[in-house]
Write an enzyme that holds these catalytic residues in place. Structure first.
Site, PDB file in Angstrom:
ATOM      1  N   LYS A   1       1.516   6.061  -6.813  1.00 14.82           N
ATOM      2  CA  LYS A   1       0.751   7.121  -6.162  1.00 14.82           C
ATOM      3  C   LYS A   1       1.608   8.336  -5.805  1.00 14.82           C
ATOM      4  O   LYS A   1       1.236   9.470  -6.079  1.00 14.82           O
ATOM      5  CB  LYS A   1       0.123   6.549  -4.886  1.00 14.82           C
ATOM      6  CG  LYS A   1      -1.291   6.974  -4.682  1.00 14.82           C
ATOM      7  CD  LYS A   1      -1.999   6.114  -3.647  1.00 14.82           C
ATOM      8  CE  LYS A   1      -1.451   6.263  -2.254  1.00 14.82           C
ATOM      9  NZ  LYS A   1      -2.480   6.169  -1.201  1.00 14.82           N
ATOM     10  N   SER A   2       2.765   8.072  -5.196  1.00 10.88           N
ATOM     11  CA  SER A   2       3.604   9.201  -4.757  1.00 10.88           C
ATOM     12  C   SER A   2       4.059  10.023  -5.949  1.00 10.88           C
ATOM     13  O   SER A   2       4.064  11.264  -5.902  1.00 10.88           O
ATOM     14  CB  SER A   2       4.837   8.696  -4.017  1.00 10.88           C
ATOM     15  OG  SER A   2       4.477   7.752  -3.065  1.00 10.88           O
TER      16      SER A   2
ATOM     17  N   ARG B   1       3.017  14.047  -6.972  1.00 10.60           N
ATOM     18  CA  ARG B   1       4.048  15.046  -7.268  1.00 10.60           C
ATOM     19  C   ARG B   1       3.938  15.539  -8.701  1.00 10.60           C
ATOM     20  O   ARG B   1       4.123  16.737  -8.972  1.00 10.60           O
ATOM     21  CB  ARG B   1       5.430  14.462  -6.964  1.00 10.60           C
ATOM     22  CG  ARG B   1       5.639  14.315  -5.444  1.00 10.60           C
ATOM     23  CD  ARG B   1       6.673  13.276  -5.094  1.00 10.60           C
ATOM     24  NE  ARG B   1       6.954  13.208  -3.662  1.00 10.60           N
ATOM     25  CZ  ARG B   1       6.237  12.496  -2.779  1.00 10.60           C
ATOM     26  NH1 ARG B   1       5.178  11.813  -3.168  1.00 10.60           N
ATOM     27  NH2 ARG B   1       6.581  12.478  -1.501  1.00 10.60           N
TER      28      ARG B   1
ATOM     29  N   GLY C   1      -3.178  11.597   3.291  1.00 14.18           N
ATOM     30  CA  GLY C   1      -2.145  12.290   4.055  1.00 14.18           C
ATOM     31  C   GLY C   1      -1.112  12.921   3.131  1.00 14.18           C
ATOM     32  O   GLY C   1      -0.603  14.013   3.401  1.00 14.18           O
TER      33      GLY C   1
ATOM     34  N   ASP D   1       4.215   0.393   3.441  1.00 12.87           N
ATOM     35  CA  ASP D   1       2.961   0.111   2.730  1.00 12.87           C
ATOM     36  C   ASP D   1       2.815  -1.356   2.337  1.00 12.87           C
ATOM     37  O   ASP D   1       1.715  -1.821   2.061  1.00 12.87           O
ATOM     38  CB  ASP D   1       2.876   0.965   1.457  1.00 12.87           C
ATOM     39  CG  ASP D   1       2.519   2.404   1.769  1.00 12.87           C
ATOM     40  OD1 ASP D   1       2.097   2.674   2.915  1.00 12.87           O
ATOM     41  OD2 ASP D   1       2.662   3.253   0.876  1.00 12.87           O
TER      42      ASP D   1
ATOM     43  N   ARG E   1      -3.091   0.555  11.499  1.00 15.42           N
ATOM     44  CA  ARG E   1      -2.871  -0.578  10.597  1.00 15.42           C
ATOM     45  C   ARG E   1      -2.146  -1.720  11.304  1.00 15.42           C
ATOM     46  O   ARG E   1      -2.214  -2.869  10.868  1.00 15.42           O
ATOM     47  CB  ARG E   1      -2.094  -0.089   9.381  1.00 15.42           C
ATOM     48  CG  ARG E   1      -2.268  -0.972   8.174  1.00 15.42           C
ATOM     49  CD  ARG E   1      -1.575  -0.403   6.962  1.00 15.42           C
ATOM     50  NE  ARG E   1      -2.440   0.403   6.140  1.00 15.42           N
ATOM     51  CZ  ARG E   1      -1.987   1.242   5.202  1.00 15.42           C
ATOM     52  NH1 ARG E   1      -0.705   1.384   5.001  1.00 15.42           N
ATOM     53  NH2 ARG E   1      -2.839   1.932   4.475  1.00 15.42           N
TER      54      ARG E   1
END
Ligand code: C5P
Length: 644
Positions: free
Chosen positions: A25-26, A30, A97, A322, A353
């Protein structure tokens, strides 16, 4: 295809085989932002298909980048600073976020005003940690309250490089500053006391941006020199390690499992969760692949509780935290008390969480508590089937699915709010089902089948049950009726087997608030006496049935399960439906409820429906029979819900 709304999981179904997770995802976020800033068209392979990355994609599109999905599965983005312009509407970051913080950094470098919005949970998250450094660089950033919560208004422009020490360990904050630094005058320096994910600096360095990374105390300092022009680079996004944690933990805690997760990103600190599992005594190996990714293999013992032991986990081992929900499941199965220290940051994720992990561990029968920023989980000899709500958090939904699989064989769990996985992993349930094979007990979307004769109360009950559970409802009778109505309109006799079968096979049917067949709205006409007389003959046609059964199954896939009513739902259409209800009522009561139809007509329909050769009205062996005569709707609905 939609993720299950409610996932039903049976304990003890072993996971065997290999899977690939969606693109990291990160890196995906990017890759999209860098492609938007690069002059020309960049191809991205393996981009995450989750909602978060979709939000970033939509944002760059709104800023003037061109986004296309190519037939080879890649996403092509035509960007460049000269193409980008002030978006004419606020950028909706949804639940993401990362999208909001990274975009804040990007738009700070342009002389525009941009508004960044989030959903309810994102709107409660603090943005001061990006707002302050960006303001120091020369942008104006406004949000709500002292901690600058979204919506965020960013007015960018001429930025100056800064030397900034991040207070909270956050790769998002570091990245926002570096992205703004690309457009600043002079170098930008970010110091972090604790090393966080390094994707931004790694990917920027790969793209040829001048930057250096040096050790700084226990952390690092990144120095970036401005670089307004990014080159176009094709990119293959490796598989997401955080998502791999769910399968790897399943491979460790579900008896007799062996799971292989291929193509996983191997970046520093991203596989920290594996060292934790290895310390706990789990059999997990990491094998590097020639393309720079890794294959992770996890094998479980027949009795995982006997082989897993508690450990102590420092937050620095798992920088983004995570993987904590997945690790919490392993801890819940281990002997002793596993301690996760400094995990207070979990409170400001998609949900609190930390509280959610405690609730999950306790729901499945182990013990957990929080003191300050320390989470302790004491394992249980066995986990038990439970009902758990994700509260909209994708990682909690996936972790709970794993806990549910690890529960005592035969004990059933219900995970509500499971659709949250769309955030990062829409195909999660399919990949999990791939590992559990075609076991009839494999995890599946909740389907409630409601069958019975005319006037038994199916429509009323199915509507109320669906509304209560937040599921969609399908009236399959309306599908048969729509075919009958169309046949009548086209002067096709209802018993002309081939002509009606051809009509049903080719028809496009929509059954919702309106019933539409081949573009003709038949919502009203399907309730007419003519259609009532014709429908049973149409429904007795085996070829019509097979055509409609396929559509009914496709409907459930597209709606993430649901409440389906008809005559053969539990017996033929969804033999694996987790709840099957067979409603009846006395003939007098049914005739009374069907006032629009003559008692003789109802009786004739019931006779044909029950005696036809092709999947007649039948009570499935495992159906709950419920006589609704003289009972209130609420009473009946409560009884149906009790069978969950
Ligand atoms: O549910 P409803 O009474 O509207 O259904 C109309 C007719 O459609 C039934 O009498 C039956 O002939 C047919 N039907 C069916 N199988 C289903 C649903 C309806 O044969 N699953």
């Amino acid at each position: 295809m939609t993720a299950p709304r409610i996932l039903v999981v049976q304990g003890g179904v072993a996971c065997r085989g290999s899977v690939r997770t969606p693109g990291e995802k990160s890196i995906s976020h990017r890759a999209v932002l860098f492609a938007a800033l690069a002059e020309g068209t960049s191809a991205i392979y393996g981009l995450s298909d989750g909602a978060d990355v979709a939000a970033t994609l939509a944002a760059v599109e709104a800023m003037g980048a061109q986004v296309e999905r190519a037939s080879d599965g890649s996403v092509r983005i035509r960007g460049g600073r000269s193409r980008l312009h002030q978006p004419d509407h606020p950028l909706d970051c949804g639940n993401s976020g990362t999208s909001m913080r990274l975009l804040a950094g990007v738009v700070a470098g342009f002389a525009w005003e941009t508004t960044l919005l989030g959903d309810e949970s994102l709107s409660a998250r603090p943005m001061d940690r990006v707002a302050e450094p960006l303001a120091r660089m020369g942008a104006t950033v406004e949000g709500r309250g002292d901690d600058c919560r979204p919506p965020l208004r960013v007015r960018g422009g001429a930025l100056q490089g800064i030397d900034w020490t991040t207070e909270v360990a956050s790769a998002q904050v570091k990245s926002a500053i570096l992205l703004a630094g690309l457009a600043a005058v002079g170098p930008t320096v970010v110091r972090e006391a604790v090393t966080t994910r390094a994707h931004t600096e790694e990917m920027l360095a790969e793209a040829g941006v001048r930057l250096s990374v040096e050790p700084w105390g226990d952390g690092r300092v990144v120095t970036l020199h401005p670089s307004a022009l990014l080159p176009v680079t094709p990119r293959h996004v490796p598989g997401d390690p955080s998502a791999s944690a769910f399968f790897v933990v399943a491979g460790c805690v579900v008896p007799d499992s062996r799971v292989e997760v291929e193509g996983i990103y191997r970046g520093p600190a991203r596989l920290g969760y594996i060292s934790v599992l290895q310390r706990m005594g789990a059999q997990v190996t990491v094998t590097p692949a020639p393309d720079g990714t890794a294959t992770i293999t996890a094998t479980s013992a027949a009795r995982p509780h006997d082989t897993l032991t508690a450990t102590t986990v420092a937050a620095a081992e798992i920088p983004s935290l995570d993987e904590i929900p997945a690790l919490a499941v392993a801890a819940a199965m281990a002997r002793g008390t596993t301690v996760f220290s400094d995990v207070g940051e979990l409170r400001v994720k998609e949900v609190d969480r930390l509280a959610a992990v405690v609730a999950m561990v306790q729901a499945f029968g182990a013990t957990a508590h929080v003191e300050g920023d320390t989470l302790s989980i004491t394992g249980a000899a066995a986990l038990h089937g439970a009902r758990f709500d994700s509260q909209g958090d994708h990682r909690m939904a996936m972790a709970a699915a794993v806990a549910a699989l690890a529960a005592v064989p035969g004990e059933r769990s219900l995970i509500t709010g499971f659709g949250a996985v769309e955030t990062s992993y829409p195909r999660f349930a399919d990949d999990l089902a791939h590992l559990t094979g075609d076991d009839p007990l494999a995890p599946r979307a909740l389907v409630i089948a409601i069958d019975g004769p005319a006037g038994a109360g199916k429509s009323t009950v199915s509507k109320a049950v669906a509304a209560h559970l937040g599921l969609d409802r399908l009236d399959t009778g309306a599908m048969y009726r729509s075919v009958a109505a169309r046949a009548l309109a086209l002067d096709i006799p209802p018993d002309d087997h081939d002509a009606v079968a051809a009509l049903a096979a080719g028809a496009e049917i929509e059954v919702g608030a309106r019933v539409v067949i081949d573009g003709h709205d038949v919502t009203g006409v399907i309730r007419s006496p003519e259609v009532g007389r014709a429908v049973s003959d149409v429904a007795a046609n085996a070829d019509v049935r097979s055509a409609l059964v396929l559509r009914q199954r496709a409907w459930a896939k597209a709606h993430g399960g649901g409440v389906v009513e008809g005559r053969d739902i539990g017996s033929v259409v969804f033999p694996h439906a987790q709840v099957k209800v067979y409603l009846t009522a006395s003939p007098e009561e049914r005739a009374r409820r069907r006032r629009d139809e003559s008692p003789a007509g109802v009786a004739r329909r019931d006779r044909i429906d029950s005696t036809r050769a092709a999947s007649p009205l039948a009570e499935a062996d495992d159906a709950h029979r419920l006589d609704t005569t003289g009972r209130s709707v609420q009473d009946v609905v409560e009884e149906v819900l009790s069978w969950l």
